[in-house]
Design a protein around this motif. Structure first.
Motif, PDB file in Angstrom:
ATOM      1  N   THR A  39      40.732  38.272  28.252  1.00  0.00           N
ATOM      2  CA  THR A  39      42.328  38.164  28.401  1.00  0.00           C
ATOM      3  C   THR A  39      42.708  38.508  26.810  1.00  0.00           C
ATOM      4  N   ALA A  40      42.355  38.302  25.744  1.00  0.00           N
ATOM      5  CA  ALA A  40      42.708  38.264  24.383  1.00  0.00           C
ATOM      6  C   ALA A  40      42.895  39.848  24.188  1.00  0.00           C
ATOM      7  N   ARG A  41      42.103  40.460  24.845  1.00  0.00           N
ATOM      8  CA  ARG A  41      41.898  42.027  24.535  1.00  0.00           C
ATOM      9  C   ARG A  41      42.039  43.123  25.644  1.00  0.00           C
ATOM     10  N   SER A 243      38.996  34.716  26.634  1.00  0.00           N
ATOM     11  CA  SER A 243      39.055  34.820  25.242  1.00  0.00           C
ATOM     12  C   SER A 243      40.566  34.389  24.908  1.00  0.00           C
ATOM     13  N   ASP A 244      41.692  34.211  25.900  1.00  0.00           N
ATOM     14  CA  ASP A 244      42.949  34.043  25.344  1.00  0.00           C
ATOM     15  C   ASP A 244      43.384  32.922  26.756  1.00  0.00           C
ATOM     16  N   LEU A 245      43.940  31.815  26.260  1.00  0.00           N
ATOM     17  CA  LEU A 245      44.162  30.752  27.396  1.00  0.00           C
ATOM     18  C   LEU A 245      45.649  31.359  27.829  1.00  0.00           C
ATOM     19  N   ALA A 246      46.072  32.190  28.233  1.00  0.00           N
ATOM     20  CA  ALA A 246      47.263  32.703  28.944  1.00  0.00           C
ATOM     21  C   ALA A 246      47.376  31.990  30.350  1.00  0.00           C
ATOM     22  N   GLN A 266      38.339  28.336  26.900  1.00  0.00           N
ATOM     23  CA  GLN A 266      38.553  29.620  26.060  1.00  0.00           C
ATOM     24  C   GLN A 266      37.496  29.692  24.906  1.00  0.00           C
ATOM     25  N   ASN A 268      35.854  31.966  21.316  1.00  0.00           N
ATOM     26  CA  ASN A 268      36.183  33.183  20.615  1.00  0.00           C
ATOM     27  C   ASN A 268      35.384  34.189  20.701  1.00  0.00           C
TER      28      ASN A 268
END
Lengths: 272, 272
Positions: A39-41, A243-246, A266, A268
């Protein structure tokens, strides 16, 4: 060391792969799953293949730390860009979402004309066309990138006039090609199945690679005697990493897998 | 060591920040610019602030290797999430896109009612509201996230019935609030200026933070005697770096900055 009671690793650029995880849960209810959503990318669909391959390698390294017995690339873009590169590097079975869907489409078409809808990355890679032509040389494949469908689905506009209008523009090109089979070549698209089905009409068969991929995975695990022998004693059978705790992941996951996503951790991913 | 002839570093999650770079080129035509677009991890707007802060730190480390004399965070989400955290860590001037736009909006409103449109990340952070209330306590601020506008702009649907419909839905809430000033709080939105202007009507003043930010930067450089003393001898005054070499960057950049983007280099931002 992974054994038959180890979990299956499933990953996607974000939430879309949850439609594949859902099919695995339905078809193999005893199996444990470790899901990773990047989710971070996210999204991968508009990025270049070299970047997507790098991301895929990092995720596989992470999943291997979770002792998975098999990996499902539950993302059409990552399968299109990276499966061939990474399957030689991994000792456990690794399955993408393209092969099984392509096989079903080739088996299902009567007039030999198949359409594929997907992200820019998936369609530009030409992988569906290549795979299907290897299965049946005289097949006629038309790919159509539909970049706005993912954001529309992620905004929850599943039944909305704007989504109808955008889908109708994308599909009009395919309607002119007289296809009789259409592959939903992006893990988000099963959520638009009714819209796409209505626009294409009843004479076009829709292929959902999520369903076919779960079936293929089951056969591979059976063949290698890796199907889970017993119901898991694990309190939580399904583990979700991002990868992102949205918030979006949690709310979207709750809509696709009601009651199954109790906790999302989450990590990294760039460290892997 | 950076001096007055060093370049200005400008970055964004992707292409949107090019609207800010364009304003800097217009207002300070002698200045050199190093632009970085984080196209491998775009978009930032739907991601959490901790992730956006981590990405921002990596990009600043990269820009510092290019000996920049100042940094512009040409991204509302990164400014909202990360400016406060990183400005203490950097010795050169660092400017975001929020402060200058907020100042202009507060100076321009007559009835004290201001609207902001932006990504989910920007609006959720509440930073525009906080900054404007520090400038004038009795200001009434309404934020509205417009997540679909970025993908619509990036698909080139700048003048399209679908974009009109989506924008109209987002803006209808603001119309009910009787605002007289609206901040285009995302670097993509200046490209939708005519659509937004038509929907809001002539009585609403639109504020473009890209323009105001370039003006603020010029004043800061002047104050620190860092304005470029002479026209650059560099063959290429503008350098563009991305984390993913997607075609989209080049085509979009060509439309915003015709003739200025001769070459785009890819770097692995995760190494910084």
């Amino acid at each position: 060391m992974a054994d038959r009671n180890s979990p299956i690793g499933v990953f996607d650029s974000g939430v879309g792969g949850l439609t594949v995880a859902r099919e695995i849960m339905r078809q193999m209810p005893d199996e444990r799953i470790v899901y990773f959503g990047d989710t971070a990318r996210v999204p991968y669909g508009s990025k270049s293949c070299s970047t997507v391959i790098r991301f895929t390698r990092q995720i596989i390294r992470f999943l291997l730390t979770q002792d998975v017995k098999a990996i499902v690339i539950a993302c059409n873009t990552a399968t299109a860009c990276a499966l061939e590169a990474v399957e030689k590097e991994v000792e456990i079975p690794i399955v993408g979402v393209i092969h099984a869907g392509a096989r079903t489409a080739v088996d299902s078409t009567k007039n030999g004309k198949i359409g594929i809808i997907g992200t820019e990355g998936t369609i530009r890679s030409g992988v569906y066309t290549r795979v299907m032509k290897e299965m049946r040389e005289d097949i006629d494949v038309t790919g159509k990138p539909c970049p706005l469908l993912v954001p529309l689905v992620e905004e929850g506009l599943l039944h909305d006039s704007v989504t109808d209008e955008i889908a109708s523009r994308y599909l009009s090109e395919l309607k002119g090609k007289y296809i009789d089979t259409l592959v939903l070549g992006c893990t988000h698209y099963p959520l638009l199945r009714s819209t796409v089905g209505r626009l294409m009409g009843p004479e076009v068969t829709l292929v959902n690679p999520a369903y076919e991929t779960a079936l293929e995975l089951k056969q591979i695990l059976e063949g290698k005697d890796l199907l889970c022998g017993q119901e898991s004693n694990d309190v939580e059978k399904y583990h979700f990493y991002v990868s992102d705790l949205a918030e979006k992941f949690t709310s979207f996951a709750a809509s696709i897998l009601p009651g199954q996503v109790k906790e999302t951790k989450q990590i990294n991913i760039e460290e892997y």
